[in-house]
Scaffold this motif. Sequence first.
Motif: not given
Length: 250
Positions: A143-144, A153, A157, A181, A231-232, A235-236, A239, A242
């Motif tokens: 997710f990231r 990762s 992906i 997942y 995780a979702q 993801h949102s 940047d 995060f």
Amino acid sequence: MHYRTALVTGASSGLGRGLALWLARRGTRVFAAARRQEPLQALAQEAQAAGATLEPLDMDVARAEETVARIRQLDADCGGLDLVIANAGVGGETSGKRFPWERTKQMIDINVTGAAATLSAVLPQMVERGRGHLVGVSSLAAFRGMPTHAAYSASKIFLSTFLESLRVDLRNTGVRVTCIYPGFVKSEMTANNRFPMPFLLETEDAVERMGRAIVRGAPVFAFPWPTARFAQLVHSLPDALFDSLAGRLL
């Protein structure tokens, strides 16, 4: 759904071993593939004791061309594979500050090229038959881009995006696609993890959840739900936020 035949890669330990045995106990003829043959022989004996059919298969998915040829021959010999589970994978840290190319290449060869070879080997035959099920075991790490795990990762992906595109392409063909997942599961891969592992699952619990999701034909299955939801949310995140939060884990 009921499967006459199934191929499971990475079946010598962990989730692959558990899934192979789970399917075999439910009447599926399972081909359990891995590089390490001694654990596979022990798995076959365990399945036999339970009255199940499980056949060890010597396969190194990092050798992509050999993998494709072997799976195509297996498909022809067994009368068609109904289910193919690309589970084989490796992990490990690949910190950008001390970047290990050798480990990164190994992950790409197994998690990316090997998985794609496994899933695509008999896809044309499945489409021609109008039946089949492709399953890939990704990770919530997809997710990231997780800190110190760039290669892992990224490899997951790739797998999730690869399966998503196939799922769209294969609508109305009779061939199903599932991307799984998993969160943190007790295994050889997570044994040396130095990060916190919230909601850590026992292997048997994770296998049962995955098996049920596969049989019901779920297109996507992320679990356990608290970790998947987190995780979702990550993801949102923007940047900059995060980067700041993830940097605190280093």
